[in-house]
Scaffold this motif. Structure first.
Motif, PDB file in Angstrom:
ATOM      1  N   GLN A 136       0.874  -1.195   0.000  1.00 52.09           N
ATOM      2  CA  GLN A 136       0.000   0.000   0.000  1.00 52.09           C
ATOM      3  C   GLN A 136       0.901   1.232   0.000  1.00 52.09           C
ATOM      4  OE1 GLN A 136      -2.347  -1.050   3.397  1.00 52.09           O
ATOM      5  NE2 GLN A 136      -4.081  -1.677   2.139  1.00 52.09           N
ATOM      6  N   SER A 137       1.411   1.553  -1.178  1.00 54.39           N
ATOM      7  CA  SER A 137       2.456   2.577  -1.228  1.00 54.39           C
ATOM      8  C   SER A 137       1.961   3.899  -1.791  1.00 54.39           C
ATOM      9  CB  SER A 137       3.634   2.071  -2.055  1.00 54.39           C
ATOM     10  OG  SER A 137       3.184   1.658  -3.324  1.00 54.39           O
ATOM     11  N   SER A 138       0.634   4.078  -1.897  1.00 51.14           N
ATOM     12  CA  SER A 138       0.134   5.352  -2.432  1.00 51.14           C
ATOM     13  C   SER A 138      -0.869   5.999  -1.501  1.00 51.14           C
ATOM     14  CB  SER A 138      -0.599   5.161  -3.756  1.00 51.14           C
ATOM     15  OG  SER A 138       0.134   4.397  -4.633  1.00 51.14           O
ATOM     16  N   GLU A 139      -0.819   7.307  -1.474  1.00 52.35           N
ATOM     17  CA  GLU A 139      -1.946   8.094  -0.961  1.00 52.35           C
ATOM     18  C   GLU A 139      -2.382   8.975  -2.136  1.00 52.35           C
ATOM     19  OE1 GLU A 139      -1.399   9.768   2.983  1.00 52.35           O
ATOM     20  OE2 GLU A 139      -0.188   8.051   3.556  1.00 52.35           O
ATOM     21  N   PHE A 140      -3.382   9.816  -1.927  1.00 51.24           N
ATOM     22  CA  PHE A 140      -3.955  10.542  -3.055  1.00 51.24           C
ATOM     23  C   PHE A 140      -4.194  12.011  -2.702  1.00 51.24           C
ATOM     24  CE2 PHE A 140      -4.980   6.109  -3.240  1.00 51.24           C
ATOM     25  CZ  PHE A 140      -4.471   5.780  -4.490  1.00 51.24           C
ATOM     26  N   ILE A 141      -4.103  12.837  -3.729  1.00 54.50           N
ATOM     27  CA  ILE A 141      -4.398  14.262  -3.558  1.00 54.50           C
ATOM     28  C   ILE A 141      -5.566  14.573  -4.497  1.00 54.50           C
ATOM     29  CG2 ILE A 141      -3.487  16.615  -3.682  1.00 54.50           C
ATOM     30  CD1 ILE A 141      -0.619  15.066  -3.717  1.00 54.50           C
ATOM     31  N   VAL A 142      -6.738  14.745  -3.888  1.00 46.74           N
ATOM     32  CA  VAL A 142      -7.945  15.078  -4.662  1.00 46.74           C
ATOM     33  C   VAL A 142      -7.915  16.585  -4.882  1.00 46.74           C
ATOM     34  CG1 VAL A 142     -10.454  15.223  -4.441  1.00 46.74           C
ATOM     35  CG2 VAL A 142      -9.254  13.153  -3.704  1.00 46.74           C
ATOM     36  N   TRP A 143      -8.131  17.015  -6.120  1.00 51.67           N
ATOM     37  CA  TRP A 143      -8.069  18.465  -6.336  1.00 51.67           C
ATOM     38  C   TRP A 143      -9.233  18.995  -7.152  1.00 51.67           C
ATOM     39  CZ3 TRP A 143      -6.564  21.584 -10.716  1.00 51.67           C
ATOM     40  CH2 TRP A 143      -6.264  20.857 -11.870  1.00 51.67           C
ATOM     41  N   GLY A 144      -9.575  20.241  -6.874  1.00 51.12           N
ATOM     42  CA  GLY A 144     -10.688  20.883  -7.561  1.00 51.12           C
ATOM     43  C   GLY A 144     -10.458  22.381  -7.629  1.00 51.12           C
ATOM     44  N   VAL A 145     -11.419  23.067  -8.225  1.00 53.48           N
ATOM     45  CA  VAL A 145     -11.262  24.509  -8.422  1.00 53.48           C
ATOM     46  C   VAL A 145     -12.592  25.203  -8.132  1.00 53.48           C
ATOM     47  CG1 VAL A 145     -11.745  24.379 -10.924  1.00 53.48           C
ATOM     48  CG2 VAL A 145     -10.354  26.254 -10.046  1.00 53.48           C
ATOM     49  N   LYS A 146     -12.501  26.435  -7.686  1.00 51.19           N
ATOM     50  CA  LYS A 146     -13.713  27.253  -7.505  1.00 51.19           C
ATOM     51  C   LYS A 146     -14.000  27.902  -8.853  1.00 51.19           C
ATOM     52  CE  LYS A 146     -15.843  30.819  -4.625  1.00 51.19           C
ATOM     53  NZ  LYS A 146     -15.853  31.416  -3.285  1.00 51.19           N
ATOM     54  N   GLY A 147     -15.026  27.447  -9.522  1.00 51.46           N
ATOM     55  CA  GLY A 147     -15.321  27.940 -10.882  1.00 51.46           C
ATOM     56  C   GLY A 147     -14.431  27.221 -11.873  1.00 51.46           C
ATOM     57  N   SER A 148     -13.561  27.994 -12.529  1.00 52.15           N
ATOM     58  CA  SER A 148     -12.685  27.386 -13.539  1.00 52.15           C
ATOM     59  C   SER A 148     -11.243  27.783 -13.256  1.00 52.15           C
ATOM     60  CB  SER A 148     -13.098  27.880 -14.924  1.00 52.15           C
ATOM     61  OG  SER A 148     -13.007  29.293 -14.930  1.00 52.15           O
ATOM     62  N   LEU A 149     -10.314  27.040 -13.854  1.00 53.01           N
ATOM     63  CA  LEU A 149      -8.890  27.350 -13.661  1.00 53.01           C
ATOM     64  C   LEU A 149      -8.547  28.692 -14.299  1.00 53.01           C
ATOM     65  CD1 LEU A 149      -7.223  23.899 -14.419  1.00 53.01           C
ATOM     66  CD2 LEU A 149      -7.450  25.034 -12.189  1.00 53.01           C
ATOM     67  N   ASP A 150      -7.599  29.379 -13.698  1.00 49.04           N
ATOM     68  CA  ASP A 150      -7.134  30.640 -14.266  1.00 49.04           C
ATOM     69  C   ASP A 150      -6.101  30.322 -15.348  1.00 49.04           C
ATOM     70  OD1 ASP A 150      -6.126  33.047 -14.932  1.00 49.04           O
ATOM     71  OD2 ASP A 150      -5.472  33.620 -12.910  1.00 49.04           O
ATOM     72  N   THR A 151      -6.566  30.264 -16.583  1.00 42.57           N
ATOM     73  CA  THR A 151      -5.671  29.862 -17.678  1.00 42.57           C
ATOM     74  C   THR A 151      -4.812  31.034 -18.171  1.00 42.57           C
ATOM     75  OG1 THR A 151      -7.518  30.204 -19.184  1.00 42.57           O
ATOM     76  CG2 THR A 151      -7.091  27.930 -18.486  1.00 42.57           C
ATOM     77  N   THR A 152      -4.941  32.198 -17.533  1.00 41.17           N
ATOM     78  CA  THR A 152      -4.039  33.298 -17.918  1.00 41.17           C
ATOM     79  C   THR A 152      -2.678  33.123 -17.241  1.00 41.17           C
ATOM     80  OG1 THR A 152      -4.718  34.732 -16.081  1.00 41.17           O
ATOM     81  CG2 THR A 152      -5.977  34.922 -18.138  1.00 41.17           C
ATOM     82  N   ARG A 153      -2.609  32.212 -16.249  1.00 37.07           N
ATOM     83  CA  ARG A 153      -1.324  31.994 -15.561  1.00 37.07           C
ATOM     84  C   ARG A 153      -0.435  31.058 -16.372  1.00 37.07           C
ATOM     85  NH1 ARG A 153      -1.937  29.822  -9.718  1.00 37.07           N
ATOM     86  NH2 ARG A 153       0.245  30.408  -9.613  1.00 37.07           N
ATOM     87  N   ASP A 154       0.863  31.379 -16.426  1.00 34.32           N
ATOM     88  CA  ASP A 154       1.810  30.509 -17.124  1.00 34.32           C
ATOM     89  C   ASP A 154       2.281  29.447 -16.129  1.00 34.32           C
ATOM     90  OD1 ASP A 154       3.429  29.554 -19.091  1.00 34.32           O
ATOM     91  OD2 ASP A 154       5.059  30.980 -18.677  1.00 34.32           O
ATOM     92  N   LEU A 155       1.381  28.488 -15.834  1.00 32.92           N
ATOM     93  CA  LEU A 155       1.622  27.543 -14.749  1.00 32.92           C
ATOM     94  C   LEU A 155       1.371  26.125 -15.243  1.00 32.92           C
ATOM     95  CD1 LEU A 155       2.005  27.310 -11.556  1.00 32.92           C
ATOM     96  CD2 LEU A 155      -0.488  27.141 -11.486  1.00 32.92           C
TER      97      LEU A 155
END
Ligand SMILES: C[S@@+](CC[C@H](N)C(=O)[O-])C[C@H]1O[C@@H](n2cnc3c(N)ncnc32)[C@H](O)[C@@H]1O
Length: 248
Positions: A136-155
């Motif tokens: 059992q070598s994994s844990e998890f990071i559940v991720w979400g966003v408020k509204g939509s992602l800010d696609t103006t960021r160079d990320l």
């Protein structure tokens, strides 16, 4: 950028945070997992659940690990709802969980209003082998966003993580590796504030400060709040020394 650490219960304190005052939520709540039965999950301490026989150490246990399954879902939903209210539009939320609680965590995230974006594996190469079965070598990071992602960021951030927290450096039972947290906090814009309502020993806070972000934390255990405060204050002092440069 600086930090604020509130000592007390996450839900009560979150309710008093202003609307739209944080820019990312990066958190590692008590998983309320561990144990083969519901009775084991709701009666054993965090230490008994997560520290194995051959890895016994003196680290303190922590509270908040004894909710039954539906109580956990309701509680996590309330918490993530408050985090949502306190976050700005486009804020990202990352929530750690394990294999048992991953379905509940993705439910709670969505029920709180976040738009679920995915579940990232965090692989821990140093975990114990299991006789007769898969490691059992994994844990998890559940991720979400408020509204939509800010696609103006160079990320562009990675979608999986591999790292083990060295046992000898651990000051919290479920401490997360600093390099993983340093990457996650980059989801917060550079002049923004990261919220972690389950600060523990302060790893998210140290990561946020090291990456030039502000930090708001909450921790119920006095013992761990004091450790977190010490780590974050040290991080800020370090920063000041680096900014001042070498002494003449
Ligand atoms: C999984 S640990 C976080 C560990 C942290 N990521 C670290 O690297 O040190 C969860 C933390 O939440 C704290 N906690 C549990 N219930 C809480 C509550 N109701 N309010 C605030 N903190 C709570 C526990 O004391 C524990 O330190």
């Amino acid at each position: 950028m600086g930090y604020t650490l509130h000592r007390g219960d996450a839900l009560s304190i979150l309710k008093n945070l202003p609307d739209e005052s944080v820019h990312a939520v990066i958190t590692d709540p008590p998983y309320n997992s561990g144990g083969r039965t519901s009775a084991e999950r709701t009666s054993r301490t965090a230490r008994a659940k997560y520290v194995t026989g051959n890895a016994r150490h003196t680290l303190r246990t922590f509270p908040g690990e004894n909710r039954d399954q539906r109580a956990y879902r309701a509680w996590l939903t309330d918490l993530l709802t408050q985090c949502y209210r306190a976050s700005v539009e486009h804020a990202v939320a990352c929530v750690f969980t394990d294999w048992r609680q991953e379905p509940t965590t993705t439910d709670a995230l969505q029920m709180a209003g976040w738009t679920w974006q995915g579940t990232m594996p965090w692989i821990k190469p140093a975990s114990r082998p299991r006789r007769g079965g898969f490691k059992q070598s994994s844990e998890f990071i559940v991720w979400g966003v408020k509204g939509s992602l800010d696609t103006t960021r160079d990320l562009y951030l990675p979608g999986d993580y591999t790292a083990s927290q060295p046992r000898k450096d651990r000051i919290h039972i479920t401490q997360k590796p600093i390099d993983v947290m340093r990457t996650l906090v980059r989801a917060c814009p550079e002049d923004g504030v990261v919220l972690d309502p389950f600060t523990g020993s302060g790893t998210t806070g140290v990561a946020a400060l090291r990456e030039g972000r502000g930090f708001v934390g909450i921790e119920l255990s006095e013992h761990y709040a004091t450790l977190a405060e010490t780590r974050m204050a040290r991080e800020l002092r370090q920063d000041e020394v680096e900014l001042a440069g070498p002494e003449e």
